[in-house]
Design a protein around this motif. Structure first.
Motif, PDB file in Angstrom:
ATOM      1  N   ILE A 143      -7.840   2.200  -8.084  1.00 16.56           N
ATOM      2  CA  ILE A 143      -9.084   2.123  -8.918  1.00 16.56           C
ATOM      3  C   ILE A 143      -8.702   1.081  -9.987  1.00 16.56           C
ATOM      4  O   ILE A 143      -7.984   1.160 -10.911  1.00 16.56           O
ATOM      5  CB  ILE A 143      -9.229   3.575  -9.711  1.00 16.56           C
ATOM      6  N   ARG A 144      -9.568   0.130  -9.800  1.00 20.41           N
ATOM      7  CA  ARG A 144      -9.444  -1.080 -10.666  1.00 20.41           C
ATOM      8  C   ARG A 144     -10.144  -1.169 -11.673  1.00 20.41           C
ATOM      9  O   ARG A 144      -9.713  -1.932 -12.658  1.00 20.41           O
ATOM     10  CB  ARG A 144      -9.761  -2.363  -9.790  1.00 20.41           C
ATOM     11  N   ALA A 182     -12.710   0.259  -6.495  1.00 21.64           N
ATOM     12  CA  ALA A 182     -11.343   0.315  -6.020  1.00 21.64           C
ATOM     13  C   ALA A 182     -11.254  -1.005  -5.149  1.00 21.64           C
ATOM     14  O   ALA A 182     -12.018  -1.831  -4.621  1.00 21.64           O
ATOM     15  CB  ALA A 182     -11.230   1.501  -5.062  1.00 21.64           C
ATOM     16  N   GLY A 183      -9.859  -1.455  -5.319  1.00 22.04           N
ATOM     17  CA  GLY A 183      -9.527  -2.790  -4.562  1.00 22.04           C
ATOM     18  C   GLY A 183      -8.067  -2.563  -4.100  1.00 22.04           C
ATOM     19  O   GLY A 183      -7.335  -1.895  -4.630  1.00 22.04           O
ATOM     20  N   GLY A 187     -10.359  -5.976  -0.079  1.00 22.77           N
ATOM     21  CA  GLY A 187     -11.413  -6.488  -0.856  1.00 22.77           C
ATOM     22  C   GLY A 187     -11.597  -5.244  -1.870  1.00 22.77           C
ATOM     23  O   GLY A 187     -10.911  -4.532  -2.107  1.00 22.77           O
ATOM     24  N   LEU A 188     -13.035  -5.246  -2.197  1.00 23.18           N
ATOM     25  CA  LEU A 188     -13.235  -4.415  -3.425  1.00 23.18           C
ATOM     26  C   LEU A 188     -14.414  -3.297  -2.990  1.00 23.18           C
ATOM     27  O   LEU A 188     -15.328  -3.890  -1.925  1.00 23.18           O
ATOM     28  CB  LEU A 188     -13.702  -5.141  -4.584  1.00 23.18           C
ATOM     29  N   THR A 189     -14.450  -2.317  -3.263  1.00 19.79           N
ATOM     30  CA  THR A 189     -15.448  -1.104  -3.008  1.00 19.79           C
ATOM     31  C   THR A 189     -15.858  -0.559  -4.341  1.00 19.79           C
ATOM     32  O   THR A 189     -15.188  -0.377  -5.215  1.00 19.79           O
ATOM     33  CB  THR A 189     -15.159  -0.304  -1.986  1.00 19.79           C
ATOM     34  N   ARG A 219     -15.273   8.098  -3.792  1.00 23.42           N
ATOM     35  CA  ARG A 219     -16.280   7.359  -3.080  1.00 23.42           C
ATOM     36  C   ARG A 219     -15.890   6.201  -2.658  1.00 23.42           C
ATOM     37  O   ARG A 219     -15.863   5.350  -1.828  1.00 23.42           O
ATOM     38  CB  ARG A 219     -17.602   7.574  -3.457  1.00 23.42           C
ATOM     39  N   ALA A 220     -15.462   5.390  -3.943  1.00 26.63           N
ATOM     40  CA  ALA A 220     -14.728   4.209  -3.819  1.00 26.63           C
ATOM     41  C   ALA A 220     -13.649   3.951  -2.982  1.00 26.63           C
ATOM     42  O   ALA A 220     -13.423   2.976  -2.256  1.00 26.63           O
ATOM     43  CB  ALA A 220     -14.548   3.586  -5.368  1.00 26.63           C
ATOM     44  N   LEU A 221     -12.610   4.970  -2.847  1.00 26.79           N
ATOM     45  CA  LEU A 221     -11.419   4.952  -2.272  1.00 26.79           C
ATOM     46  C   LEU A 221     -11.805   5.129  -0.715  1.00 26.79           C
ATOM     47  O   LEU A 221     -11.028   4.295   0.053  1.00 26.79           O
ATOM     48  CB  LEU A 221     -10.450   5.920  -2.884  1.00 26.79           C
ATOM     49  N   ARG A 222     -12.651   5.920  -0.350  1.00 24.46           N
ATOM     50  CA  ARG A 222     -12.844   6.120   0.991  1.00 24.46           C
ATOM     51  C   ARG A 222     -13.385   5.027   1.620  1.00 24.46           C
ATOM     52  O   ARG A 222     -13.413   4.415   2.629  1.00 24.46           O
ATOM     53  CB  ARG A 222     -13.783   7.453   1.064  1.00 24.46           C
ATOM     54  N   ALA A 223     -14.442   4.331   0.832  1.00 24.59           N
ATOM     55  CA  ALA A 223     -15.083   3.071   1.337  1.00 24.59           C
ATOM     56  C   ALA A 223     -14.093   1.928   1.617  1.00 24.59           C
ATOM     57  O   ALA A 223     -14.400   1.078   2.433  1.00 24.59           O
ATOM     58  CB  ALA A 223     -16.086   2.692   0.404  1.00 24.59           C
ATOM     59  N   LEU A 224     -13.026   1.816   0.673  1.00 26.97           N
ATOM     60  CA  LEU A 224     -12.029   0.911   0.715  1.00 26.97           C
ATOM     61  C   LEU A 224     -11.372   0.921   2.101  1.00 26.97           C
ATOM     62  O   LEU A 224     -10.971  -0.245   3.046  1.00 26.97           O
ATOM     63  CB  LEU A 224     -10.955   1.140  -0.373  1.00 26.97           C
ATOM     64  N   ARG A 225     -11.321   2.259   2.877  1.00 30.24           N
ATOM     65  CA  ARG A 225     -10.559   2.302   4.206  1.00 30.24           C
ATOM     66  C   ARG A 225     -11.527   2.430   5.441  1.00 30.24           C
ATOM     67  O   ARG A 225     -11.279   2.729   6.451  1.00 30.24           O
ATOM     68  CB  ARG A 225      -9.721   3.481   4.133  1.00 30.24           C
TER      69      ARG A 225
END
Length: 464
Positions: A143-144, A182-183, A187-189, A219-225
């Protein structure tokens, strides 16, 4: 801010008589006073805390189907009579003898505020934002960035109008929103979640701030993968968690009567016709306690209503303000809304809802072998003339053998409102709400939307 005169302290009837001195179908004074506070935390710092107040009066004349409007924050009798006289020149004919009640009717909306926002200091609110930031960052080192926004407002409105309207209401609003980025090397999501409505600080009770932090970060972390989903026409299941973005965009705007009367709605001229699946009923309901689009009176003084728009697939009516109702020859529906006293009211949605059905949500997903499961909608847009729409999917998953599979990223849904509504083949027994600020004609107003879990069947809509 100094004490602002109320309409009861002003010669409202005298001003209305000046406004209608040369005729008119409707004359109105709209007084608004707003006290607000907004907070922003970003990059682990409180970047902004702004408290403010604004007040003013809008004066409106309807004559031969046209609107003439002026506003001011000068509450002196001289200024208000001068503006009323200027607007009166647009009418032609005999004056109207106006009569309004001596004092306003005080309206209590559907929500009773338990914890007024002003009862808590700014230190408590900034501490909450910092704790949310700490919790979200603690979920993962990926989480950035965390952005926390909190807003509250107390809005007092009064409407004095001919014929025979004098009413007032206080409306309380609150919203807390969390955005996490998240990054990693790929990339970033982003993940986003919000809560609020026409409530006091009771909407933050329990674990609401912590839950928003967990949901937005997750939600951001799941999108990252997540991987891209191959596009094409396919079955789509939309969870009740997604809120009602689909109903808001696919049909809600098209049922605002001003668009229909101007020939800008795909639904114009279709009252009494089938425009959706027989499983679909839709209401616009400003009377639901606590929801963001709820109130006791609209911005024209019309009592809030629960308007059934679609019944078992059949179009029953449109959303009207006073002007569109005059043009259509029907009663107003309580949907005359405006961003502030600086703007004239126009037909707007309140809380737009696809009503619950009878199928258990888990049965809906279990009946789909493959496709897209939408848990959270992102932004959307619609062409009201054609009904064509496009939505972003903020959180989605593959459907694999009737179960939620791997997460997907970057998905969009495109289709046509009447076609998509006609393809709904299952409607769940649950119901989930979303909140937002809806833009139209340069005005933003608070709205809610809701839907149950539902599935869109053959010939399906397009996923990109």
């Amino acid at each position: 801010m100094a004490v602002v005169p109320k309409l009861a302290d002003l010669p409202a009837q005298k001003i209305l008589r000046a406004l209608l001195s040369r005729g008119g179908e409707y004359g109105e004074l709209f007084r608004e006073e707003i006290r607000s506070q907004n907070l922003l935390l970003e990059d682990e710092r409180i970047e902004r805390v702004v408290s403010g107040a604004d007040a003013g009066i809008g004066i409106r004349l309807l004559f031969h189907g046209k609107t003439f409007y002026a506003y001011t924050n000068d509450f002196t009798e001289k200024t208000l009579l001068s503006l009323a006289g200027d607007l009166a020149r647009y009418a032609e004919g005999n004056g109207v003898e106006t009569e309004i009640p001596a004092s306003p009717k005080i309206v209590k909306g559907p929500t009773q505020v338990r914890v007024p926002p002003s009862s808590r200091g700014i230190r408590e609110k900034t501490d909450m934002a910092r704790e949310i930031d700490r919790l979200a960052r603690g979920i993962s080192p990926e989480i950035r960035q965390v952005r926390v926004t909190y807003s509250e407002s107390l809005r007092s409105i009064e409407i004095a109008a001919h014929p025979d309207t004098f009413t007032t209401e206080e409306q309380t609003y609150g919203v807390l929103a969390i955005q996490c980025v998240a990054g990693n090397d790929t990339g970033l999501t982003m993940g986003y979640e919000s809560a609020g409505g026409t409530q006091g600080l009771e909407f933050l009770e329990g674990d609401v701030p912590e839950r928003l932090a967990r949901v937005s970060a997750g939600r951001a972390l799941r999108a990252l993968r997540a991987a891209k989903l191959p596009g094409g026409r396919m079955p789509v299941v939309i969870s009740s968690e997604a809120g009602g973005t689909m109903v808001h965009e696919a049909i809600g705007h098209g049922l605002e009567a001003d668009l229909a009367l101007r020939g800008m709605s795909v639904y114009q001229g279709k009252i009494g016709q089938r425009i959706a699946s027989p499983l679909v009923s839709i209401a616009d309901d400003a009377t639901i306690p606590g929801k963001r689009g709820s109130f006791g009176i609209d911005d024209e003084g019309i009592p809030a209503k629960n308007n059934l728009l679609v019944e078992k697939g059949i179009l029953k009516g449109f959303l009207h303000d006073r002007l569109s109702s005059m043009r259509a020859g029907v009663p107003p529906t309580g949907n005359g809304r405006r961003e502030s006293y600086r703007r004239k009211p126009i037909p707007r949605m309140t809380n737009t809802v696809i009503l619950s059905g009878e199928t258990l949500p888990e049965e809906i997903l279990a009946g789909i072998p493959t496709g897209l499961f939408v848990v959270k909608m992102g932004g959307g847009q619609v062409n009201t003339v054609t009904g064509d729409f496009m939505f972003e999917v903020a959180e989605g998953y593959r459907i694999e053998n009737g179960k939620r599979g791997e997460p997907v990223r970057g998905a969009t849904i495109t289709g046509n409102g009447p076609e998509a509504l006609s393809m709904i083949d299952r409607v769940g027994s649950d119901l989930g709400f979303g909140i937002g600020t809806c833009g139209k004609d340069g005005q933003g107003v608070p709205v809610g939307d809701a839907q149950p879990t539902l599935s869109i069947g053959p010939p399906y809509i397009t996923v990109g």
